[in-house]
Design a protein around this motif. Structure first.
Motif, PDB file in Angstrom:
ATOM      1  N   ILE A  54       1.067  -0.652  -0.384  1.00 29.02           N
ATOM      2  CA  ILE A  54       0.008   0.131  -0.197  1.00 29.02           C
ATOM      3  C   ILE A  54       0.804   1.259   0.314  1.00 29.02           C
ATOM      4  O   ILE A  54       1.810   1.255   0.640  1.00 29.02           O
ATOM      5  CB  ILE A  54      -1.182  -0.280   1.594  1.00 29.02           C
ATOM      6  N   SER A  55       0.673   2.453  -0.458  1.00 30.84           N
ATOM      7  CA  SER A  55       0.816   3.039  -0.380  1.00 30.84           C
ATOM      8  C   SER A  55       0.056   4.098   0.390  1.00 30.84           C
ATOM      9  O   SER A  55      -1.220   4.594   0.201  1.00 30.84           O
ATOM     10  CB  SER A  55       0.945   4.025  -1.380  1.00 30.84           C
ATOM     11  N   ILE A  56       1.220   5.156   1.077  1.00 30.58           N
ATOM     12  CA  ILE A  56      -0.230   5.441   2.435  1.00 30.58           C
ATOM     13  C   ILE A  56       0.662   7.325   2.152  1.00 30.58           C
ATOM     14  O   ILE A  56       2.027   7.468   2.332  1.00 30.58           O
ATOM     15  CB  ILE A  56      -0.339   5.255   3.335  1.00 30.58           C
ATOM     16  N   SER A  57      -1.195   8.273   2.176  1.00 31.69           N
ATOM     17  CA  SER A  57       0.200   9.913   2.221  1.00 31.69           C
ATOM     18  C   SER A  57       0.764  10.266   3.502  1.00 31.69           C
ATOM     19  O   SER A  57       0.310   9.490   4.589  1.00 31.69           O
ATOM     20  CB  SER A  57      -2.283   9.972   2.408  1.00 31.69           C
ATOM     21  N   VAL A 170       7.612   3.820  10.365  1.00 36.67           N
ATOM     22  CA  VAL A 170       6.097   3.444  10.940  1.00 36.67           C
ATOM     23  C   VAL A 170       6.396   2.309   9.769  1.00 36.67           C
ATOM     24  O   VAL A 170       5.513   1.185  10.392  1.00 36.67           O
ATOM     25  CB  VAL A 170       6.429   4.584  10.256  1.00 36.67           C
ATOM     26  N   CYS A 171       6.634   2.189   8.971  1.00 31.70           N
ATOM     27  CA  CYS A 171       6.046   1.575   7.570  1.00 31.70           C
ATOM     28  C   CYS A 171       6.715  -0.349   8.047  1.00 31.70           C
ATOM     29  O   CYS A 171       6.153  -1.079   8.066  1.00 31.70           O
ATOM     30  CB  CYS A 171       7.073   1.251   6.792  1.00 31.70           C
ATOM     31  N   ASN A 172       7.925  -0.631   9.176  1.00 29.50           N
ATOM     32  CA  ASN A 172       8.396  -1.134   9.270  1.00 29.50           C
ATOM     33  C   ASN A 172       7.715  -1.902  10.439  1.00 29.50           C
ATOM     34  O   ASN A 172       6.888  -3.431  10.558  1.00 29.50           O
ATOM     35  CB  ASN A 172       9.753  -1.603   9.667  1.00 29.50           C
ATOM     36  N   GLU A 173       6.851  -1.241  10.840  1.00 30.61           N
ATOM     37  CA  GLU A 173       5.868  -1.517  12.294  1.00 30.61           C
ATOM     38  C   GLU A 173       4.570  -2.212  11.855  1.00 30.61           C
ATOM     39  O   GLU A 173       3.905  -2.794  12.702  1.00 30.61           O
ATOM     40  CB  GLU A 173       5.365  -0.443  13.499  1.00 30.61           C
ATOM     41  N   ILE A 174       3.691  -1.085  11.495  1.00 34.27           N
ATOM     42  CA  ILE A 174       2.648  -1.753  10.331  1.00 34.27           C
ATOM     43  C   ILE A 174       3.433  -2.864   9.344  1.00 34.27           C
ATOM     44  O   ILE A 174       1.905  -3.825   9.786  1.00 34.27           O
ATOM     45  CB  ILE A 174       2.653  -0.520   9.016  1.00 34.27           C
ATOM     46  N   GLY A 179       1.172  -7.131   8.632  1.00 39.29           N
ATOM     47  CA  GLY A 179       1.995  -8.261   8.007  1.00 39.29           C
ATOM     48  C   GLY A 179       1.632  -7.744   6.737  1.00 39.29           C
ATOM     49  O   GLY A 179       1.025  -8.261   5.399  1.00 39.29           O
ATOM     50  N   ILE A 180       1.608  -6.137   6.459  1.00 44.01           N
ATOM     51  CA  ILE A 180       1.106  -5.161   4.993  1.00 44.01           C
ATOM     52  C   ILE A 180       2.049  -4.633   4.800  1.00 44.01           C
ATOM     53  O   ILE A 180       2.628  -3.809   5.897  1.00 44.01           O
ATOM     54  CB  ILE A 180      -0.351  -4.397   5.884  1.00 44.01           C
ATOM     55  N   SER A 181       2.674  -4.543   3.710  1.00 41.21           N
ATOM     56  CA  SER A 181       3.682  -4.434   3.194  1.00 41.21           C
ATOM     57  C   SER A 181       3.038  -2.723   2.309  1.00 41.21           C
ATOM     58  O   SER A 181       2.314  -2.913   2.022  1.00 41.21           O
ATOM     59  CB  SER A 181       3.890  -4.679   2.093  1.00 41.21           C
ATOM     60  N   CYS A 182       4.280  -1.634   2.776  1.00 44.03           N
ATOM     61  CA  CYS A 182       3.507  -0.227   2.894  1.00 44.03           C
ATOM     62  C   CYS A 182       5.059   0.725   2.080  1.00 44.03           C
ATOM     63  O   CYS A 182       5.861   0.391   2.593  1.00 44.03           O
ATOM     64  CB  CYS A 182       3.033   0.251   3.933  1.00 44.03           C
ATOM     65  N   MET A 183       4.188   2.059   1.733  1.00 48.22           N
ATOM     66  CA  MET A 183       5.461   2.968   1.959  1.00 48.22           C
ATOM     67  C   MET A 183       4.879   4.582   2.258  1.00 48.22           C
ATOM     68  O   MET A 183       3.302   4.209   1.789  1.00 48.22           O
ATOM     69  CB  MET A 183       5.979   3.193  -0.094  1.00 48.22           C
ATOM     70  N   ILE A 184       5.253   5.322   2.332  1.00 48.75           N
ATOM     71  CA  ILE A 184       4.456   6.350   3.047  1.00 48.75           C
ATOM     72  C   ILE A 184       5.331   7.696   1.787  1.00 48.75           C
ATOM     73  O   ILE A 184       6.269   7.597   1.576  1.00 48.75           O
ATOM     74  CB  ILE A 184       5.004   7.177   4.137  1.00 48.75           C
ATOM     75  N   GLU A 193       6.374  11.612  -3.729  1.00 47.19           N
ATOM     76  CA  GLU A 193       8.561  11.622  -3.241  1.00 47.19           C
ATOM     77  C   GLU A 193       8.362  10.292  -1.969  1.00 47.19           C
ATOM     78  O   GLU A 193       6.963  10.250  -1.680  1.00 47.19           O
ATOM     79  CB  GLU A 193       9.425  12.251  -2.590  1.00 47.19           C
ATOM     80  N   ILE A 194       9.167   8.869  -2.168  1.00 45.44           N
ATOM     81  CA  ILE A 194       8.912   8.098  -1.253  1.00 45.44           C
ATOM     82  C   ILE A 194       9.781   8.214  -0.183  1.00 45.44           C
ATOM     83  O   ILE A 194      10.713   8.859   0.116  1.00 45.44           O
ATOM     84  CB  ILE A 194       9.525   6.825  -1.448  1.00 45.44           C
ATOM     85  N   LEU A 195       9.038   8.643   1.221  1.00 47.48           N
ATOM     86  CA  LEU A 195       9.372   9.057   2.451  1.00 47.48           C
ATOM     87  C   LEU A 195      10.031   7.473   3.532  1.00 47.48           C
ATOM     88  O   LEU A 195      10.727   8.125   3.596  1.00 47.48           O
ATOM     89  CB  LEU A 195       8.679   9.967   3.537  1.00 47.48           C
ATOM     90  N   GLY A 196       9.565   6.682   2.895  1.00 48.76           N
ATOM     91  CA  GLY A 196       9.548   5.649   3.364  1.00 48.76           C
ATOM     92  C   GLY A 196       9.274   4.656   3.131  1.00 48.76           C
ATOM     93  O   GLY A 196       8.058   4.534   2.447  1.00 48.76           O
ATOM     94  N   LYS A 197       9.673   3.114   3.028  1.00 55.23           N
ATOM     95  CA  LYS A 197       9.270   1.929   3.001  1.00 55.23           C
ATOM     96  C   LYS A 197       9.413   0.974   4.081  1.00 55.23           C
ATOM     97  O   LYS A 197      10.885   1.178   4.375  1.00 55.23           O
ATOM     98  CB  LYS A 197       9.241   1.967   0.976  1.00 55.23           C
ATOM     99  N   SER A 198       8.268   0.143   3.574  1.00 53.45           N
ATOM    100  CA  SER A 198       8.769  -1.382   4.481  1.00 53.45           C
ATOM    101  C   SER A 198      10.431  -1.874   4.023  1.00 53.45           C
ATOM    102  O   SER A 198      10.250  -2.263   2.678  1.00 53.45           O
ATOM    103  CB  SER A 198       7.836  -2.023   4.734  1.00 53.45           C
ATOM    104  N   ASP A 199      11.124  -2.280   4.950  1.00 55.24           N
ATOM    105  CA  ASP A 199      12.415  -3.148   4.413  1.00 55.24           C
ATOM    106  C   ASP A 199      11.624  -4.869   3.087  1.00 55.24           C
ATOM    107  O   ASP A 199      12.727  -4.755   2.864  1.00 55.24           O
ATOM    108  CB  ASP A 199      13.237  -3.768   5.638  1.00 55.24           C
ATOM    109  N   ASP A 200      10.757  -5.636   3.723  1.00 60.25           N
ATOM    110  CA  ASP A 200      10.813  -5.942   2.286  1.00 60.25           C
ATOM    111  C   ASP A 200      10.630  -5.962   1.130  1.00 60.25           C
ATOM    112  O   ASP A 200       9.973  -6.623   0.193  1.00 60.25           O
ATOM    113  CB  ASP A 200       9.147  -7.211   3.120  1.00 60.25           C
ATOM    114  N   ILE A 201       9.800  -4.929   1.224  1.00 55.45           N
ATOM    115  CA  ILE A 201       9.435  -4.391  -0.376  1.00 55.45           C
ATOM    116  C   ILE A 201      11.019  -4.100  -1.467  1.00 55.45           C
ATOM    117  O   ILE A 201      11.570  -3.093  -1.363  1.00 55.45           O
ATOM    118  CB  ILE A 201       8.369  -2.409  -0.795  1.00 55.45           C
TER     119      ILE A 201
END
Length: 254
Positions: A54-57, A170-174, A179-184, A193-201
Motif C-alpha cells: 500500500i501507498s499511504i499519504s 513506521v512502515c516496518n511497524e505496520i 503483515g501489510i507491506s507499505c510505503m509512505i 516522493e517516497i519518504l519511507g518503505k518497509s524493508d520487505d519491498i
C-alpha cells in the motif's frame, strides 16, 4: 474485488513492462491523535493479499503522530512578510508564499539559510530553474502542508502538518504488526516522493515513484489517502476485467 480509481486516474499502470492495479481506498477523515495501525487495519486488512503493498499519504501518518504546528504559535515577523511576497505559487499550494509558512521555515532552519535560499532561488529563476529554495531549506520545510485559509480541508487552515517522524520505521511497524507491506509518500499532482518503505519491498525507489506517478490518491477532497497496489501477474485470471472499466472513479462508485 473491484478496483476503483479517482476521477481522472486509471486503475492500471505499466512500469518496466509490468502492470500494476491501484485501488483508491476511501476512508473517514483521519484526525490528530488517531492510531495509524487501527486505521490501516480497518480499511486494508480485509482486502489485502500476499504480494500487495500500500501507498499511504504522509498526512495521515503525521496527524496520528501529532506532527502539527498551530497558527497561534507562529509569530510572523518582518522577514517572513517580506520574503513571502516573492515566493512562487503553484496549483499544489501557496507554500512559503504564505507568510506563516515562511515564518515556519525561518524557525525551522534559521534566517540566514532562508535568506541564502531566497537569493539562490531568485538568481536561478532567471535561467528557468525552479524549486531551488526548497532544495536548500530541506524536506522539513518543503513537506509542510496546511496553514492557509481556503485550504481544501477546513481542518487544515489553522494547523501545519509536518512530515512524519521516522517513516521507514513506521512502515516496518505496520508490516510487523499487520503483515501489510507499505510505503509512505508525499505526493501531489506536481510530484511524488517516497519518504519511507518497509524493508520487505524490493522494488527500487524510482519504480515505486513510477507506480504512483499520476498521483492515484488524487488532489482535493478525494479522501483516499491509502492506495492498494497489486502486481497484475499472468496467473491472475481476467486481470483486465478485475480492474473494471479502467478508469471508474470514486464518484461513480458512490
Amino acid at each position: 474485488m473491484e478496483f476503483l480509481a479517482n476521477e481522472g486516474r486509471n486503475v492500471e499502470i505499466e512500469v518496466n513492462g509490468e502492470k500494476y492495479l491501484r485501488h483508491a481506498i476511501k476512508t473517514r477523515f483521519v484526525k490528530q491523535g488517531d492510531d495509524y495501525i487501527d486505521v490501516i487495519k480497518e480499511y486494508v486488512s480485509d482486502i489485502y493479499e500476499p504480494g500487495d503493498f500500500i501507498s499511504i499519504s504522509e498526512k495521515i501518518i503525521s496527524m496520528c503522530q501529532n506532527r502539527v504546528v498551530r497558527r497561534e504559535d507562529l509569530k510572523v515577523g518582518f522577514w517572513a512578510k517580506f520574503l513571502s511576497r516573492f515566493a512562487s505559487r503553484t496549483k499544489a499550494g501557496v507554500g512559503v508564499g504564505e507568510s506563516l509558512k515562511m515564518q515556519y521555515a525561518i524557525n525551522k532552519v534559521g534566517l540566514l539559510k532562508v535568506l541564502w535560499a531566497s537569493f539562490l532561488s531568485a538568481v536561478t529563476k532567471l535561467f528557468g530553474i525552479k524549486g531551488v529554495f526548497y532544495k536548500v531549506v530541506g524536506q522539513e520545510v518543503s513537506g509542510l502542508d496546511g496553514l492557509c485559509y481556503g485550504h481544501v480541508w477546513k481542518e487544515y487552515e489553522d494547523i501545519g502538518i509536518e512530515i512524519p517522524e521516522n517513516p521507514t520505521g513506521v512502515c516496518n511497524e505496520i508490516q510487523e504488526k499487520l503483515g501489510i507491506s507499505c510505503m509512505i509518500v508525499d505526493a501531489n499532482d506536481l510530484g511524488q516522493e517516497i519518504l519511507g518503505k518497509s524493508d520487505d519491498i524490493k522494488l527500487e525507489e524510482k519504480d515505486l515513484v513510477s507506480i504512483i506517478r499520476d498521483n492515484p490518491a488524487g488532489q482535493g477532497r478525494s479522501q483516499t489517502p491509502i492506495i492498494l497496489i497489486r502486481k497484475c501477474n499472468k496467473e491472475m485470471e481476467k486481470c483486465t476485467e478485475e480492474k473494471g472499466e479502467n478508469a471508474q472513479n470514486m464518484q461513480d462508485a458512490e
